[in-house]
Write an enzyme that holds these catalytic residues in place. Structure first.
Site, short mmCIF file in Angstrom:
data_model
loop_
_atom_site.label_atom_id
_atom_site.label_comp_id
_atom_site.label_asym_id
_atom_site.label_seq_id
_atom_site.Cartn_x
_atom_site.Cartn_y
_atom_site.Cartn_z
N ARG A 57 -18.20 -19.19 5.48
CA ARG A 57 -19.30 -18.73 4.58
C ARG A 57 -19.63 -17.30 4.40
NH1 ARG A 57 -19.00 -23.91 5.82
NH2 ARG A 57 -18.34 -23.04 7.74
N LYS A 87 -4.90 -2.93 19.77
CA LYS A 87 -4.52 -1.81 20.79
C LYS A 87 -5.63 -1.10 21.54
CE LYS A 87 -1.94 -0.38 16.59
NZ LYS A 87 -2.09 0.92 15.65
N ARG A 109 -18.40 -8.84 11.51
CA ARG A 109 -18.48 -9.94 12.61
C ARG A 109 -17.80 -9.74 13.70
NH1 ARG A 109 -18.32 -16.37 11.51
NH2 ARG A 109 -20.54 -15.85 10.61
N HIS A 137 -27.77 -13.57 13.60
CA HIS A 137 -26.91 -13.68 12.28
C HIS A 137 -28.07 -13.60 11.30
CE1 HIS A 137 -24.14 -14.88 9.35
NE2 HIS A 137 -23.50 -16.19 10.09
#
Ligand code: CP
Length: 312
Positions: A57, A87, A109, A137
């Site tokens: 979403r 890395k 995110r 969020h």
């Protein structure tokens, strides 16, 4: 609104304008000629989409929102593997470099709490927190609030039941903070004792004067609910021992649970779901979680448009 990092930072006076803009975008999205006009709004802008954790979403709706505003999107859905994080590059160095590429916003995110704040601390371009570990969020909480207003017609004087894995779920943490910006709301947190909402959120509610309670009695909580906000077990954030010790089988919104829920109540869920909402519940008129997800597109268009309007 420059960086969007936490639900706490957003002044509740900003929501009215944001919701109006989202509703307008929903309207204009219905016709191809008005869609083309909207695509001129932010033409020439570039959004980077960096996702270190899976998403359906948040990533797709931000990317589609950007495209609908004429914003070019570049990114990776698996930054943990396909960026130099693999890395050992730090989030700060990654963001420092991306800042030199002339991008206008970064949708991010991350796996760990606080990484969006770390990214923003070195970024001259807006960072939009699309979920940071167990942290926050914020865009999800804004779309949740928008859905509540659309469906119920008010954001105050509500009995809001927030249930599930509240210890690990960032959406519940962000929503509780937004709800506390409005008067006379009561939040009833439903979970097992191991999965209760964090002490930090409870302290903020106390500070804001928002009344709340905690229970593991789901049926009692449902009986008086205006809004039921249900969440899944965040198994990806639990150790094997924790997974074995949890017992959430009593927290399922099935036909028996629906019987005690008031007729005018609404059921929301940030999705994805697991067993806590069976598919049989989807046909109940109170189940609004799919239209809630749809609202996310227009709220994210409104967020991006607002952010871009402030850039030179
Ligand atoms: N609600 C939500 O954040 O869903 P995704 O993980 O699919 O983005």
């Amino acid at each position: 609104m420059f960086h969007i990092l936490s639900a706490e930072q957003i002044d509740h006076n900003e929501f009215g304008q944001l919701f109006e803009t989202a509703a307008e975008f929903e309207k204009t999205d219905k016709r191809i000629d008005s869609r083309k006009e909207v695509m001129q709004r932010r033409f020439g802008r570039i959004m980077l989409s960096m996702y270190y954790e899976p998403s359906t979403r948040t990533r797709f709706s931000f990317e589609i929102a950007a495209k609908k505003l004429g914003i070019e999107v570049i990114g990776t859905e698996n930054a943990a593997k396909f960026s130099s994080a693999a890395k050992g590059e730090t989030i700060e160095d990654t963001i420092r470099v991306l800042n030199h590429y002339g991008v206008d916003a970064i949708s991010l995110r991350t796996k760990e709490d606080g990484q969006a704040v770390r990214a923003a601390s070195v970024s001259r371009v807006p960072i939009i927190n699309g979920g940071d570990g167990k942290g926050e969020h914020p865009s999800q909480a804004i779309l949740d609030l928008y859905t509540i207003e659309k469906e119920i017609g008010r954001l105050n004087n509500l009995n809001i039941v927030i249930g599930g894995d509240l210890a690990n779920g960032r959406t519940a943490r962000s929503l509780a903070q937004l709800v506390s910006k409005y008067p006379k709301n009561h939040i009833n947190f439903v979970s097992t004792p191991e999965l209760q909402i964090g002490q930090d959120i409870k302290a903020k509610l106390v500070q804001d004067g928002t009344s709340f309670s905690e229970t593991s009695e789901m049926y009692d909580a449902l009986r008086n609910a205006d809004v039921v906000y249900w969440t899944r077990l965040q198994l990806e954030r639990m150790s094997e021992d924790e997974k074995l010790s949890i017992g959430q089988e009593n927290f399922v919104l099935d036909a028996t649970a629906l019987e005690v829920l008031p007729r005018e109540a609404i059921i929301l869920h940030p999705l994805p779901r697991q067993a806590e909402i069976p598919v049989s519940t989807d046909s109940d008129p109170r189940a609004k979680y799919f239209s809630q997800a749809g609202n996310g597109l227009y709220i994210r268009m409104a967020i991006l448009d607002t952010i871009m309007s402030q850039l030179s």
